[in-house]
Design a protein around this motif. Structure first.
Motif, PDB file in Angstrom:
ATOM      1  N   ARG A  91      10.063  62.954  56.401  1.00  0.00           N
ATOM      2  CA  ARG A  91      11.329  63.693  56.392  1.00  0.00           C
ATOM      3  C   ARG A  91      11.422  64.319  57.778  1.00  0.00           C
ATOM      4  O   ARG A  91      10.444  64.884  58.264  1.00  0.00           O
ATOM      5  CB  ARG A  91      11.299  64.760  55.296  1.00  0.00           C
ATOM      6  CG  ARG A  91      12.445  65.726  55.297  1.00  0.00           C
ATOM      7  CD  ARG A  91      13.747  65.254  54.765  1.00  0.00           C
ATOM      8  NE  ARG A  91      13.700  64.598  53.470  1.00  0.00           N
ATOM      9  CZ  ARG A  91      14.653  63.775  53.055  1.00  0.00           C
ATOM     10  NH1 ARG A  91      15.685  63.511  53.822  1.00  0.00           N
ATOM     11  NH2 ARG A  91      14.582  63.219  51.884  1.00  0.00           N
ATOM     12  N   THR A  92      12.571  64.196  58.431  1.00  0.00           N
ATOM     13  CA  THR A  92      12.717  64.720  59.783  1.00  0.00           C
ATOM     14  C   THR A  92      13.741  65.845  59.834  1.00  0.00           C
ATOM     15  O   THR A  92      14.702  65.869  59.071  1.00  0.00           O
ATOM     16  CB  THR A  92      13.148  63.609  60.768  1.00  0.00           C
ATOM     17  OG1 THR A  92      14.400  63.060  60.342  1.00  0.00           O
ATOM     18  CG2 THR A  92      12.103  62.510  60.858  1.00  0.00           C
ATOM     19  N   ARG A 113      11.786  52.307  60.611  1.00  0.00           N
ATOM     20  CA  ARG A 113      13.141  52.453  60.073  1.00  0.00           C
ATOM     21  C   ARG A 113      13.545  53.917  60.230  1.00  0.00           C
ATOM     22  O   ARG A 113      12.751  54.809  59.908  1.00  0.00           O
ATOM     23  CB  ARG A 113      13.185  52.062  58.602  1.00  0.00           C
ATOM     24  CG  ARG A 113      12.959  50.595  58.343  1.00  0.00           C
ATOM     25  CD  ARG A 113      13.091  50.305  56.842  1.00  0.00           C
ATOM     26  NE  ARG A 113      12.915  48.912  56.555  1.00  0.00           N
ATOM     27  CZ  ARG A 113      11.793  48.382  56.079  1.00  0.00           C
ATOM     28  NH1 ARG A 113      10.742  49.146  55.830  1.00  0.00           N
ATOM     29  NH2 ARG A 113      11.711  47.090  55.833  1.00  0.00           N
ATOM     30  N   THR A 114      14.793  54.151  60.684  1.00  0.00           N
ATOM     31  CA  THR A 114      15.236  55.528  60.928  1.00  0.00           C
ATOM     32  C   THR A 114      16.609  55.792  60.326  1.00  0.00           C
ATOM     33  O   THR A 114      17.456  54.897  60.258  1.00  0.00           O
ATOM     34  CB  THR A 114      15.300  55.826  62.443  1.00  0.00           C
ATOM     35  OG1 THR A 114      16.243  54.942  63.054  1.00  0.00           O
ATOM     36  CG2 THR A 114      13.942  55.662  63.102  1.00  0.00           C
ATOM     37  N   HIS A 115      16.810  57.029  59.912  1.00  0.00           N
ATOM     38  CA  HIS A 115      18.093  57.494  59.397  1.00  0.00           C
ATOM     39  C   HIS A 115      18.215  58.971  59.735  1.00  0.00           C
ATOM     40  O   HIS A 115      17.272  59.746  59.560  1.00  0.00           O
ATOM     41  CB  HIS A 115      18.175  57.311  57.880  1.00  0.00           C
ATOM     42  CG  HIS A 115      19.370  57.992  57.285  1.00  0.00           C
ATOM     43  ND1 HIS A 115      20.631  57.451  57.357  1.00  0.00           N
ATOM     44  CD2 HIS A 115      19.491  59.174  56.644  1.00  0.00           C
ATOM     45  CE1 HIS A 115      21.490  58.283  56.777  1.00  0.00           C
ATOM     46  NE2 HIS A 115      20.812  59.332  56.326  1.00  0.00           N
ATOM     47  N   VAL A 116      19.385  59.379  60.251  1.00  0.00           N
ATOM     48  CA  VAL A 116      19.698  60.785  60.491  1.00  0.00           C
ATOM     49  C   VAL A 116      20.897  61.126  59.625  1.00  0.00           C
ATOM     50  O   VAL A 116      21.888  60.386  59.589  1.00  0.00           O
ATOM     51  CB  VAL A 116      20.007  61.056  61.988  1.00  0.00           C
ATOM     52  CG1 VAL A 116      20.439  62.499  62.196  1.00  0.00           C
ATOM     53  CG2 VAL A 116      18.779  60.746  62.848  1.00  0.00           C
ATOM     54  N   ASP A 117      20.795  62.253  58.901  1.00  0.00           N
ATOM     55  CA  ASP A 117      21.847  62.669  57.954  1.00  0.00           C
ATOM     56  C   ASP A 117      23.030  63.317  58.681  1.00  0.00           C
ATOM     57  O   ASP A 117      23.431  64.428  58.350  1.00  0.00           O
ATOM     58  CB  ASP A 117      21.295  63.687  56.949  1.00  0.00           C
ATOM     59  CG  ASP A 117      20.153  63.159  56.117  1.00  0.00           C
ATOM     60  OD1 ASP A 117      20.116  61.954  55.859  1.00  0.00           O
ATOM     61  OD2 ASP A 117      19.279  63.966  55.741  1.00  0.00           O
ATOM     62  N   GLU A 118      23.572  62.641  59.648  1.00  0.00           N
ATOM     63  CA  GLU A 118      24.680  63.192  60.431  1.00  0.00           C
ATOM     64  C   GLU A 118      25.498  62.016  60.952  1.00  0.00           C
ATOM     65  O   GLU A 118      24.939  61.075  61.514  1.00  0.00           O
ATOM     66  CB  GLU A 118      24.128  64.009  61.593  1.00  0.00           C
ATOM     67  CG  GLU A 118      25.152  64.700  62.444  1.00  0.00           C
ATOM     68  CD  GLU A 118      25.796  65.891  61.766  1.00  0.00           C
ATOM     69  OE1 GLU A 118      27.022  66.058  61.951  1.00  0.00           O
ATOM     70  OE2 GLU A 118      25.114  66.652  61.069  1.00  0.00           O
ATOM     71  N   SER A 119      26.820  62.077  60.760  1.00  0.00           N
ATOM     72  CA  SER A 119      27.641  60.981  61.278  1.00  0.00           C
ATOM     73  C   SER A 119      27.492  60.927  62.798  1.00  0.00           C
ATOM     74  O   SER A 119      27.287  61.940  63.455  1.00  0.00           O
ATOM     75  CB  SER A 119      29.101  61.164  60.880  1.00  0.00           C
ATOM     76  OG  SER A 119      29.623  62.328  61.465  1.00  0.00           O
ATOM     77  N   GLY A 120      27.582  59.737  63.323  1.00  0.00           N
ATOM     78  CA  GLY A 120      27.426  59.561  64.765  1.00  0.00           C
ATOM     79  C   GLY A 120      26.022  59.155  65.168  1.00  0.00           C
ATOM     80  O   GLY A 120      25.803  58.728  66.293  1.00  0.00           O
TER      81      GLY A 120
END
Length: 159
Positions: free
Chosen positions: A32-33, A63-70
């Motif tokens: 979790r980041t 694999r990466t995902h950020v919970d922010e559009s853009g």
């Protein structure tokens, strides 16, 4: 032979740990980041990252995902070249952006990947802390402009 396949599995003997990648084992897991980015001053952005061995350890999959559009979802694969002694990362994301990064492992559980391109150059360094978290930082420049801060993150192990 795979019970669901009509043909034998191809290349099963190569699905083994790559000794050149073993120094990256400290990254393996689900994380979790939380992070900060200069484009979002005063805000903390969450996300998730996973580092998993691929094909029995022949490669490291990211694999990466950020919970922010853009911020694009992305993935990368890290491998090695015995002849040059180098590690490389091939990156791809949902924008259909594909990049190659040089990967350098430092002492005491530190890894840096970097790309030096006239359009966009960036460096990301991840280091393991004594408490088991990972910290990533790194600068970025676009079109030869000044270097500035990029996304910095703290990784908390989920598993």
């Amino acid at each position: 032979m795979d019970p669901d396949a009509t043909e034998p599995v191809i290349g099963p003997r190569a699905r083994i740990p790559n000794p050149a990648l073993q120094s990256l084992a400290f990254l393996v897991g689900d994380w979790r980041t939380t992070g900060r980015h200069p484009a979002l001053p005063g805000r903390t952005v969450g996300g998730r990252t996973s580092f998993t061995w691929h094909e029995g350890g022949a490669f490291l999959l990211v694999r990466t995902h950020v919970d922010e559009s853009g911020f694009p979802d992305g993935m990368a694969i890290i491998g090695s070249d015995n002849g040059s002694g180098r590690l490389v990362m091939v990156y791809f994301d949902e924008r259909e952006v594909s990049r190659i990064y040089a990967v350098v492992v430092g002492g005491q559980h530190t890894v840096t990947w970097s790309r030096d391109d006239p359009t966009i150059a960036q460096t990301v360094t991840i280091r393991a802390e004594a408490d088991g978290t990972l910290i990533s930082t790194g600068p970025i420049t676009e079109h030869g402009g000044p270097w500035g801060a990029d996304l910095s993150q703290v990784f908390h192990r989920i598993r």
